[in-house]
Design a protein around this motif. Sequence first.
Motif, PDB file in Angstrom:
ATOM      1  N   ASP A  78       1.566  -1.017 -15.786  1.00 39.05           N
ATOM      2  CA  ASP A  78       2.455  -1.274 -14.653  1.00 39.05           C
ATOM      3  C   ASP A  78       2.890   0.008 -13.947  1.00 39.05           C
ATOM      4  O   ASP A  78       4.081   0.232 -13.720  1.00 39.05           O
ATOM      5  CB  ASP A  78       3.680  -2.076 -15.156  1.00 39.05           C
ATOM      6  CG  ASP A  78       4.554  -2.596 -14.019  1.00 39.05           C
ATOM      7  OD1 ASP A  78       4.029  -2.823 -12.917  1.00 39.05           O
ATOM      8  OD2 ASP A  78       5.766  -2.754 -14.247  1.00 39.05           O
ATOM      9  N   GLN A  85      16.303  -2.041 -12.912  1.00 37.28           N
ATOM     10  CA  GLN A  85      15.749  -3.164 -12.170  1.00 37.28           C
ATOM     11  C   GLN A  85      16.607  -4.390 -12.410  1.00 37.28           C
ATOM     12  O   GLN A  85      17.332  -4.491 -13.383  1.00 37.28           O
ATOM     13  CB  GLN A  85      14.275  -3.399 -12.518  1.00 37.28           C
ATOM     14  CG  GLN A  85      13.965  -3.431 -13.979  1.00 37.28           C
ATOM     15  CD  GLN A  85      13.895  -4.818 -14.508  1.00 37.28           C
ATOM     16  OE1 GLN A  85      14.648  -5.680 -14.095  1.00 37.28           O
ATOM     17  NE2 GLN A  85      13.012  -5.029 -15.445  1.00 37.28           N
ATOM     18  N   THR A 115       5.984  -0.083 -17.409  1.00 34.94           N
ATOM     19  CA  THR A 115       6.003  -0.681 -18.751  1.00 34.94           C
ATOM     20  C   THR A 115       5.539   0.338 -19.788  1.00 34.94           C
ATOM     21  O   THR A 115       4.437   0.869 -19.683  1.00 34.94           O
ATOM     22  CB  THR A 115       5.098  -1.920 -18.797  1.00 34.94           C
ATOM     23  OG1 THR A 115       5.599  -2.898 -17.871  1.00 34.94           O
ATOM     24  CG2 THR A 115       5.058  -2.542 -20.194  1.00 34.94           C
ATOM     25  N   ASP A 164      13.566  -8.641 -13.669  1.00 38.89           N
ATOM     26  CA  ASP A 164      12.702  -9.090 -14.760  1.00 38.89           C
ATOM     27  C   ASP A 164      13.501  -9.945 -15.748  1.00 38.89           C
ATOM     28  O   ASP A 164      14.689 -10.172 -15.534  1.00 38.89           O
ATOM     29  CB  ASP A 164      11.987  -7.890 -15.373  1.00 38.89           C
ATOM     30  CG  ASP A 164      10.773  -7.502 -14.524  1.00 38.89           C
ATOM     31  OD1 ASP A 164      10.061  -8.420 -14.089  1.00 38.89           O
ATOM     32  OD2 ASP A 164      10.568  -6.313 -14.265  1.00 38.89           O
ATOM     33  N   THR A 217      11.752 -15.494  -5.862  1.00 37.35           N
ATOM     34  CA  THR A 217      11.762 -14.426  -6.863  1.00 37.35           C
ATOM     35  C   THR A 217      12.383 -13.150  -6.299  1.00 37.35           C
ATOM     36  O   THR A 217      12.381 -12.925  -5.098  1.00 37.35           O
ATOM     37  CB  THR A 217      10.311 -14.173  -7.341  1.00 37.35           C
ATOM     38  OG1 THR A 217       9.787 -15.410  -7.808  1.00 37.35           O
ATOM     39  CG2 THR A 217      10.254 -13.165  -8.465  1.00 37.35           C
ATOM     40  N   ASP A 220      10.956  -0.425 -15.929  1.00 42.48           N
ATOM     41  CA  ASP A 220      10.969  -0.036 -14.514  1.00 42.48           C
ATOM     42  C   ASP A 220      11.984   1.054 -14.194  1.00 42.48           C
ATOM     43  O   ASP A 220      12.720   0.962 -13.208  1.00 42.48           O
ATOM     44  CB  ASP A 220      11.198  -1.275 -13.622  1.00 42.48           C
ATOM     45  CG  ASP A 220       9.989  -2.210 -13.631  1.00 42.48           C
ATOM     46  OD1 ASP A 220       8.850  -1.717 -13.650  1.00 42.48           O
ATOM     47  OD2 ASP A 220      10.188  -3.441 -13.641  1.00 42.48           O
ATOM     48  N   GLY A 245       5.735  -8.201 -20.077  1.00 40.37           N
ATOM     49  CA  GLY A 245       6.531  -8.273 -18.844  1.00 40.37           C
ATOM     50  C   GLY A 245       8.027  -8.269 -19.097  1.00 40.37           C
ATOM     51  O   GLY A 245       8.814  -8.207 -18.160  1.00 40.37           O
ATOM     52  N   SER A 246       8.435  -8.344 -20.372  1.00 40.56           N
ATOM     53  CA  SER A 246       9.857  -8.336 -20.684  1.00 40.56           C
ATOM     54  C   SER A 246      10.282  -6.955 -21.191  1.00 40.56           C
ATOM     55  O   SER A 246       9.472  -6.023 -21.230  1.00 40.56           O
ATOM     56  CB  SER A 246      10.186  -9.409 -21.725  1.00 40.56           C
ATOM     57  OG  SER A 246      11.596  -9.579 -21.812  1.00 40.56           O
ATOM     58  N   VAL A 251      10.916  -7.596  -6.703  1.00 39.80           N
ATOM     59  CA  VAL A 251      10.154  -7.916  -7.922  1.00 39.80           C
ATOM     60  C   VAL A 251       8.868  -7.124  -8.022  1.00 39.80           C
ATOM     61  O   VAL A 251       8.244  -7.072  -9.068  1.00 39.80           O
ATOM     62  CB  VAL A 251       9.838  -9.422  -8.106  1.00 39.80           C
ATOM     63  CG1 VAL A 251       8.526  -9.849  -7.435  1.00 39.80           C
ATOM     64  CG2 VAL A 251       9.812  -9.786  -9.583  1.00 39.80           C
ATOM     65  N   SER A 252       8.428  -6.476  -6.932  1.00 38.11           N
ATOM     66  CA  SER A 252       7.274  -5.600  -7.080  1.00 38.11           C
ATOM     67  C   SER A 252       7.526  -4.297  -6.349  1.00 38.11           C
ATOM     68  O   SER A 252       8.434  -4.191  -5.508  1.00 38.11           O
ATOM     69  CB  SER A 252       5.982  -6.318  -6.664  1.00 38.11           C
ATOM     70  OG  SER A 252       5.621  -6.082  -5.353  1.00 38.11           O
ATOM     71  N   ASN A 264       8.976  -3.516 -20.087  1.00 39.85           N
ATOM     72  CA  ASN A 264       8.962  -3.461 -18.618  1.00 39.85           C
ATOM     73  C   ASN A 264      10.313  -2.998 -18.066  1.00 39.85           C
ATOM     74  O   ASN A 264      11.019  -3.742 -17.395  1.00 39.85           O
ATOM     75  CB  ASN A 264       8.589  -4.861 -18.099  1.00 39.85           C
ATOM     76  CG  ASN A 264       8.322  -4.877 -16.608  1.00 39.85           C
ATOM     77  OD1 ASN A 264       8.203  -3.827 -15.970  1.00 39.85           O
ATOM     78  ND2 ASN A 264       8.219  -6.066 -16.052  1.00 39.85           N
ATOM     79  N   ASP A 323       1.220  -8.487 -15.401  1.00 38.34           N
ATOM     80  CA  ASP A 323       2.155  -7.700 -16.234  1.00 38.34           C
ATOM     81  C   ASP A 323       1.584  -7.323 -17.593  1.00 38.34           C
ATOM     82  O   ASP A 323       2.317  -7.264 -18.597  1.00 38.34           O
ATOM     83  CB  ASP A 323       3.490  -8.451 -16.438  1.00 38.34           C
ATOM     84  CG  ASP A 323       4.392  -8.376 -15.211  1.00 38.34           C
ATOM     85  OD1 ASP A 323       4.212  -7.451 -14.398  1.00 38.34           O
ATOM     86  OD2 ASP A 323       5.268  -9.253 -15.081  1.00 38.34           O
TER      87      ASP A 323
END
Lengths: 298, 298
Positions: A180, A273, A133, A276, A95, A155, A145-146, A192-193, A153, A57
């Motif tokens: 990302d 999303q 991101t 996250d 996750t 998304d 990643g946050s 998650v991905s 992030n 991330d």
Amino acid sequence: MKTVSRNKVIYTYSTRHKPAEHVKPNETFVIMTEDAFGGQIKTEKDTVEGLDWSKVDGATGPVFVETAKPGDTLVVEILDVKTESKGVIVTVPKTGILGEKPFGPVTKTMELKRGFVQFEKNVKLRIRPMIGTIGVTPKEEIATGSLGKHGGNMDVKDITAGVKLYFPVFVEGALFAVGDLHAVQADGELCVSAVEVAGEVTLKFKLVRGRQPEWPVLETEESYSILACGDTLDEAAKHAAEAATKAFMQEHSWSFEKAYMFSSLAADLRINQVVDPKKGVRAVVSKDFIMLKSLLTA
Amino acid sequence: MKTVSRNKVIYTYSTRHKPAEHVKPNETFVIMTEDAFGGQIKTEKDTVEGLDWSKVDGATGPVFVETAKPGDTLVVEILDVKTESKGVIVTVPKTGILGEKPFGPVTKTMELKRGFVQFEKNVKLRIRPMIGTIGVTPKEEIATGSLGKHGGNMDVKDITAGVKLYFPVFVEGALFAVGDLHAVQADGELCVSAVEVAGEVTLKFKLVRGRQPEWPVLETEESYSILACGDTLDEAAKHAAEAATKAFMQEHSWSFEKAYMFSSLAADLRINQVVDPKKGVRAVVSKDFIMLKSLLTA
């Protein structure tokens, strides 16, 4: 044209990182990005069990925007988003939105060609490259990643070539970073991905002086979206609804009640999303009903 | 053509109500509906303070569908949705997604003409008539203002002329009811009301024998949507995600992991409404990726 190489990777938005590049407003430049796994997953044998999670991330940057000052808005014009020809998606046990189910770590690699991702032999998806991101550096350090009022992030699958983003500038030079990329992602990114992919983004900055949005704003040809987040989807939805209602009050000098009613008719709450550290909900409003200036306050 | 008049109103989906009408599969008929306030709000002086709440959120019915049996799927083809020419929207103190804010009970009435709702002198919205409440009777009595696996007050703005819905049949004759038309509503219906309007729905039933969806399914020209709900948006999103993942497993005989990944790429989680007893989230999947039979199980 300046190009920021993808080894200029950071894992936090923070003023302690030395700028990877300095650019001026209106200067077109390129940022190369690693995939969300930092290129660690090369084959289907590489599951997340072997991952170095400290290299996940990341984002490329930070880019120092000349003359950007706290209180300004950084306008980011996304001119192009290109992806490499190989993508990867994973499951991570415990996750994603169905993390309570029992399942294993599985990796799937995919070729990206002729405009499609080949998911399985008979199942292909049209490529819609997007940026997961993207954001500026807040006063307090935060993981790339946050997500938050600085972006990060988020998304949002609509963040792609041709759109503009508006971020509040919190620190000198804004300290922008991006990463990302996804070749395809649905609203929710629920496992998650997505189809994680390395690539490059061509972009240009502008500045609006002395006015800021409360949350990042996305402009497409049709609409403005207020990109809110929260600890739950319900909280994120509330933030998005409140910002939309405030914008309608500002646009028309309406009472709270009238603006609240109008939000019920003209502000679509959409999920970005659900997986996250914070959940993302955007309020999408047609340009028929809102002007940019109502989304920026002094 | 049979017409069910709008005085055949019920406030619960329940087997204790005498059928308002009996129809056969493939028989086209009309149901007239009151607005969500049961016609109590006539002018802008009529705020919710004077409402008889026992006459709010009703639906017209129940309609007994000949030969429908528990275990079947009731297919509802919405052939037309017509609205009256006057709509109303209200704020209800302490209610809606911003119910914590201080605000008063305000009523706004609006003319619907030439395809538009005139919200304010210079602000009009294109009319997109939709059905807020539609469903069948579950085994346990439930208010028509609530929602669940039987449908009910789902407030999905895509439920309009030209679509089909698939409901699990729980009781003999399905005992269908419909109401709560909206001339315009955004995803979220965040102030708790939309442009509430009386009207009429033309529809036709079909039956699928011995197979059922877990949640109501909406079919448009482009997609199937799984209409889930939960006590929170997060819970509703989880139910929608799980149902989409199961459907992909069934469609392709995929592992959980593969279907979970594919959901992340092909199932858009969208918010219906955030304001009723339960929150609604739908998973929207293109017909490119799912067949109806994968959404119905024996």
